[in-house]
Write a protein that holds these residues in place. Structure first.
Motif, PDB file in Angstrom:
ATOM      1  N   LEU A  87      44.949  35.333 -10.027  1.00 65.02           N
ATOM      2  CA  LEU A  87      43.800  34.229  -9.885  1.00 65.02           C
ATOM      3  C   LEU A  87      42.586  34.520  -9.149  1.00 65.02           C
ATOM      4  O   LEU A  87      43.021  35.208  -8.236  1.00 65.02           O
ATOM      5  CB  LEU A  87      44.725  32.914  -9.186  1.00 65.02           C
ATOM      6  CG  LEU A  87      45.745  32.107  -9.803  1.00 65.02           C
ATOM      7  CD1 LEU A  87      46.316  30.950  -8.978  1.00 65.02           C
ATOM      8  CD2 LEU A  87      45.177  31.762 -11.150  1.00 65.02           C
ATOM      9  N   ASN A  88      41.460  34.268  -9.771  1.00 67.46           N
ATOM     10  CA  ASN A  88      40.349  34.575  -9.155  1.00 67.46           C
ATOM     11  C   ASN A  88      39.835  33.930  -8.020  1.00 67.46           C
ATOM     12  O   ASN A  88      40.062  32.696  -7.652  1.00 67.46           O
ATOM     13  CB  ASN A  88      39.306  34.346 -10.121  1.00 67.46           C
ATOM     14  CG  ASN A  88      37.840  35.136  -9.761  1.00 67.46           C
ATOM     15  OD1 ASN A  88      37.644  35.659  -8.844  1.00 67.46           O
ATOM     16  ND2 ASN A  88      37.078  35.162 -10.476  1.00 67.46           N
ATOM     17  N   MET A  89      39.764  34.527  -6.757  1.00 65.57           N
ATOM     18  CA  MET A  89      39.802  33.954  -5.371  1.00 65.57           C
ATOM     19  C   MET A  89      38.357  33.899  -5.117  1.00 65.57           C
ATOM     20  O   MET A  89      38.131  32.926  -4.130  1.00 65.57           O
ATOM     21  CB  MET A  89      40.479  34.909  -4.618  1.00 65.57           C
ATOM     22  CG  MET A  89      42.000  35.319  -4.571  1.00 65.57           C
ATOM     23  SD  MET A  89      42.311  36.841  -3.477  1.00 65.57           S
ATOM     24  CE  MET A  89      42.228  35.737  -1.917  1.00 65.57           C
ATOM     25  N   ILE A  90      37.371  34.293  -5.670  1.00 62.37           N
ATOM     26  CA  ILE A  90      35.991  33.893  -5.569  1.00 62.37           C
ATOM     27  C   ILE A  90      35.505  32.399  -5.573  1.00 62.37           C
ATOM     28  O   ILE A  90      35.912  31.692  -6.363  1.00 62.37           O
ATOM     29  CB  ILE A  90      34.989  34.642  -6.388  1.00 62.37           C
ATOM     30  CG1 ILE A  90      35.243  36.291  -6.330  1.00 62.37           C
ATOM     31  CG2 ILE A  90      33.612  34.217  -6.233  1.00 62.37           C
ATOM     32  CD1 ILE A  90      34.092  37.018  -7.092  1.00 62.37           C
ATOM     33  N   GLN A  91      34.910  32.017  -4.441  1.00 62.33           N
ATOM     34  CA  GLN A  91      34.486  30.598  -4.153  1.00 62.33           C
ATOM     35  C   GLN A  91      33.027  30.438  -4.677  1.00 62.33           C
ATOM     36  O   GLN A  91      32.193  31.082  -4.263  1.00 62.33           O
ATOM     37  CB  GLN A  91      34.653  30.127  -2.772  1.00 62.33           C
ATOM     38  CG  GLN A  91      35.991  30.121  -2.369  1.00 62.33           C
ATOM     39  CD  GLN A  91      36.331  29.579  -0.807  1.00 62.33           C
ATOM     40  OE1 GLN A  91      35.612  30.232   0.169  1.00 62.33           O
ATOM     41  NE2 GLN A  91      37.265  29.082  -0.514  1.00 62.33           N
ATOM     42  N   TYR A  92      32.747  29.630  -5.482  1.00 67.58           N
ATOM     43  CA  TYR A  92      31.521  29.459  -6.340  1.00 67.58           C
ATOM     44  C   TYR A  92      31.150  27.790  -6.243  1.00 67.58           C
ATOM     45  O   TYR A  92      31.963  27.022  -6.482  1.00 67.58           O
ATOM     46  CB  TYR A  92      31.461  29.901  -7.624  1.00 67.58           C
ATOM     47  CG  TYR A  92      30.312  29.505  -8.479  1.00 67.58           C
ATOM     48  CD1 TYR A  92      28.942  30.085  -8.202  1.00 67.58           C
ATOM     49  CD2 TYR A  92      30.501  28.360  -9.464  1.00 67.58           C
ATOM     50  CE1 TYR A  92      27.780  29.446  -8.990  1.00 67.58           C
ATOM     51  CE2 TYR A  92      29.556  27.919 -10.187  1.00 67.58           C
ATOM     52  CZ  TYR A  92      27.956  28.729 -10.060  1.00 67.58           C
ATOM     53  OH  TYR A  92      27.163  28.143 -10.652  1.00 67.58           O
ATOM     54  N   TYR A  93      29.907  27.634  -5.750  1.00 69.65           N
ATOM     55  CA  TYR A  93      29.510  26.217  -5.532  1.00 69.65           C
ATOM     56  C   TYR A  93      28.296  25.851  -6.165  1.00 69.65           C
ATOM     57  O   TYR A  93      27.391  26.857  -6.226  1.00 69.65           O
ATOM     58  CB  TYR A  93      29.297  25.824  -3.945  1.00 69.65           C
ATOM     59  CG  TYR A  93      30.575  26.157  -3.360  1.00 69.65           C
ATOM     60  CD1 TYR A  93      31.816  25.095  -3.142  1.00 69.65           C
ATOM     61  CD2 TYR A  93      30.729  27.124  -2.673  1.00 69.65           C
ATOM     62  CE1 TYR A  93      32.902  25.419  -2.213  1.00 69.65           C
ATOM     63  CE2 TYR A  93      32.006  27.516  -1.844  1.00 69.65           C
ATOM     64  CZ  TYR A  93      33.172  26.826  -1.557  1.00 69.65           C
ATOM     65  OH  TYR A  93      34.093  27.104  -0.658  1.00 69.65           O
ATOM     66  N   ASP A  94      28.139  24.670  -6.829  1.00 65.29           N
ATOM     67  CA  ASP A  94      26.865  24.370  -7.552  1.00 65.29           C
ATOM     68  C   ASP A  94      25.727  24.570  -6.650  1.00 65.29           C
ATOM     69  O   ASP A  94      24.522  24.915  -7.136  1.00 65.29           O
ATOM     70  CB  ASP A  94      26.766  22.760  -8.150  1.00 65.29           C
ATOM     71  CG  ASP A  94      27.777  22.829  -9.036  1.00 65.29           C
ATOM     72  OD1 ASP A  94      28.292  23.698  -9.879  1.00 65.29           O
ATOM     73  OD2 ASP A  94      28.316  21.554  -9.431  1.00 65.29           O
ATOM     74  N   LYS A  95      25.766  24.209  -5.339  1.00 60.17           N
ATOM     75  CA  LYS A  95      24.579  24.437  -4.213  1.00 60.17           C
ATOM     76  C   LYS A  95      24.011  25.797  -4.122  1.00 60.17           C
ATOM     77  O   LYS A  95      23.172  26.196  -3.537  1.00 60.17           O
ATOM     78  CB  LYS A  95      24.989  24.033  -3.093  1.00 60.17           C
ATOM     79  CG  LYS A  95      25.991  24.614  -2.149  1.00 60.17           C
ATOM     80  CD  LYS A  95      26.773  24.015  -0.974  1.00 60.17           C
ATOM     81  CE  LYS A  95      25.336  23.372  -0.235  1.00 60.17           C
ATOM     82  NZ  LYS A  95      25.901  22.809   1.229  1.00 60.17           N
ATOM     83  N   MET A  96      24.870  26.894  -4.755  1.00 60.47           N
ATOM     84  CA  MET A  96      24.674  28.134  -4.671  1.00 60.47           C
ATOM     85  C   MET A  96      23.446  28.546  -5.693  1.00 60.47           C
ATOM     86  O   MET A  96      22.677  29.522  -5.806  1.00 60.47           O
ATOM     87  CB  MET A  96      25.821  29.300  -5.016  1.00 60.47           C
ATOM     88  CG  MET A  96      26.654  28.830  -3.749  1.00 60.47           C
ATOM     89  SD  MET A  96      28.382  29.958  -4.242  1.00 60.47           S
ATOM     90  CE  MET A  96      27.836  31.415  -3.667  1.00 60.47           C
ATOM     91  N   LEU A  97      23.142  27.464  -6.610  1.00 63.00           N
ATOM     92  CA  LEU A  97      22.134  27.688  -7.605  1.00 63.00           C
ATOM     93  C   LEU A  97      20.847  26.887  -7.182  1.00 63.00           C
ATOM     94  O   LEU A  97      20.747  25.705  -6.411  1.00 63.00           O
ATOM     95  CB  LEU A  97      22.510  26.955  -8.670  1.00 63.00           C
ATOM     96  CG  LEU A  97      23.848  27.624  -9.596  1.00 63.00           C
ATOM     97  CD1 LEU A  97      24.280  26.880 -10.907  1.00 63.00           C
ATOM     98  CD2 LEU A  97      23.609  28.985  -9.937  1.00 63.00           C
TER      99      LEU A  97
END
Length: 437
Positions: free
Chosen positions: A422-432
């Protein structure tokens, strides 16, 4: 010429590489001799960058062993070693752009807050407390509050707390990140964050960039940065930001070199140091006199054309900026049509099995650099501070929409897999840009 660089981590690699490429000899001190910068440097010795006595001893030992004199000291990407460098320079008789008194102003929150308050600079209401404090010492502050070590960095020991009981429960933990006997308690100020990077020549401020500092919370931890966006959504307030920055520079007596200030821009009503309601008010959060730790040495040249690492090395070596750099500095505030999205990502909890996709992400048009900061077999724990960051990449292009598309493409390629794939990277919309309105 021998340059003593404090620290051998990711934030110092550019300076170490620049020394090598320009024929300068690098001497690195870091408590971890396996740090990547130690492996890259010409010489290295074990010494904590937070410990002036260790650093001075290591520098003297190096000079005795090699028969060579250290010519300059450089600090990049990290706060506390600025004071260590100033004290080391004074002990060894080396020129440095800050004396230890001014270095203390930008590295010790007690000295900093008291000087700011004496000058009426807007900041969050605060007090200092020690273990065994009485609840009455917190009177006058409205909860929630934020507790901080006086002399740490990277959001270590920074927590938002709801009561005096919670403060009492956390105070020893906060002190565990400090060499001081008391801590800072500030009123929580609901806000967005911005970061100003600039340069002083003869006391005149040249602003390189003002970025939105996008943060994420993992209560009670707050303020951990996951992205920087340039230009800031608060660009219309640049005149106000400039005036406040110039007031702080004057208050601290700063005249030369880098400034790296973090501000809070209020989003709802909150009390501040002057006890007035400052809905939307800009207040100072942190001050530093060093190149930023958000890879500014790589993206500021794209924005302004100014090689800030070259400026830092010349300043440290006692040389003035050349005519071309001075001309670029004079126009540093004027750089339309350039967009930067710096991504600094974290992982979910778990054991890292493999990492992939960074080489492919770096090949994307607009990506100027990137790297993983963790290795396989690393046990990732709950996100509490920036020391747990898993990696970064930098996008430089011509529009916010283009930057967002490149960021999405990069994250579609990047993987940090756990034992179950499972990909552990945390990605959030606010990073855009589009998710941080």
């Amino acid at each position: 010429m021998i340059i003593h660089i404090l620290g051998g981590g990711a934030g110092q690699l550019s300076a170490i590489r620049r020394c090598r490429s320009t024929g300068l000899t690098s001497f690195v001190t870091d408590m971890n001799l396996d740090a990547p910068g130690c492996l890259l440097a010409d010489y290295c010795s074990a010494a904590s960058t937070f410990d002036a006595e260790q650093t001075i001893a290591a520098a003297r030992d190096f000079q005795a062993r090699t028969g060579s004199k250290i010519d300059a000291l450089i600090v990049t990407g990290t706060d506390q070693p600025v004071l260590t460098a100033a004290l080391t320079a004074e002990a060894l008789g080396i020129e440095y752009f800050l004396d230890s008194a001014r270095a203390a102003l930008v590295t010790n929150k007690k000295v900093m807050k008291e000087r700011l308050a004496s000058a009426g600079i807007p900041a969050a209401a605060y007090c200092f407390i020690a273990p065994g404090f009485d609840d009455s010492e917190l009177e006058g502050l409205q909860f929630p509050v934020v507790v901080k070590p006086l002399d740490s960095q990277g959001q270590r020991g920074v927590y938002r707390l709801e009561s005096a009981a919670e403060v009492r429960m956390r105070i020893d933990e906060v002190l565990g990140y400090s060499r001081c006997s008391d801590i800072l308690v500030e009123e929580y100020y609901p806000s967005d964050e911005i970061t100003l990077s600039g340069w002083l020549i003869g006391g005149k401020l040249h602003i390189f960039s003002v970025t939105d500092r996008v943060t994420i919370e993992n209560p009670p931890s707050i303020g951990v940065c996951i992205a920087h966006h340039y230009p800031s959504k608060y660009n219309s307030r640049l005149p106000e930001i400039r005036r406040l920055t110039e007031d702080i520079i004057k208050t601290f007596g700063l005249t030369e070199g880098p400034v790296y200030f973090q501000y809070l821009i209020g989003t709802v009503s909150s009390a501040c140091a002057d006890s007035h309601d400052r809905r939307g008010g800009i207040i100072i959060n942190e001050t530093a006199c060093r190149l930023g730790g958000a890879y500014e040495d790589q993206f500021i040249p794209f924005i302004t054309g100014v090689d800030i690492l070259d400026l830092m090395i010349k300043l440290s070596c006692g040389r003035e900026a050349d005519a071309d750099s001075a001309e670029l500095l004079s126009a540093a505030d004027l750089h339309p049509g350039r967009v930067v999205s710096l991504q600094m990502f974290f992982c979910a909890e778990g054991l890292i099995s493999s990492l992939s996709g960074m080489a492919e992400a770096r090949e994307l048009s607009g990506v100027i650099d990137g790297a993983f900061l963790l290795e396989p077999c690393t046990e990732v724990r709950s996100r509490m501070n920036s020391g747990q960051r898993a990696g970064y990449f930098i996008v430089c292009c011509g529009s916010q929409a283009e930057a967002d598309e490149i960021v999405k493409q990069a994250y579609s390629l990047l993987r940090i897999d756990d034992e179950n794939g499972l990909n552990m990277i945390q990605y959030y919309d606010k990073m855009l840009f589009g998710g941080n309105k």
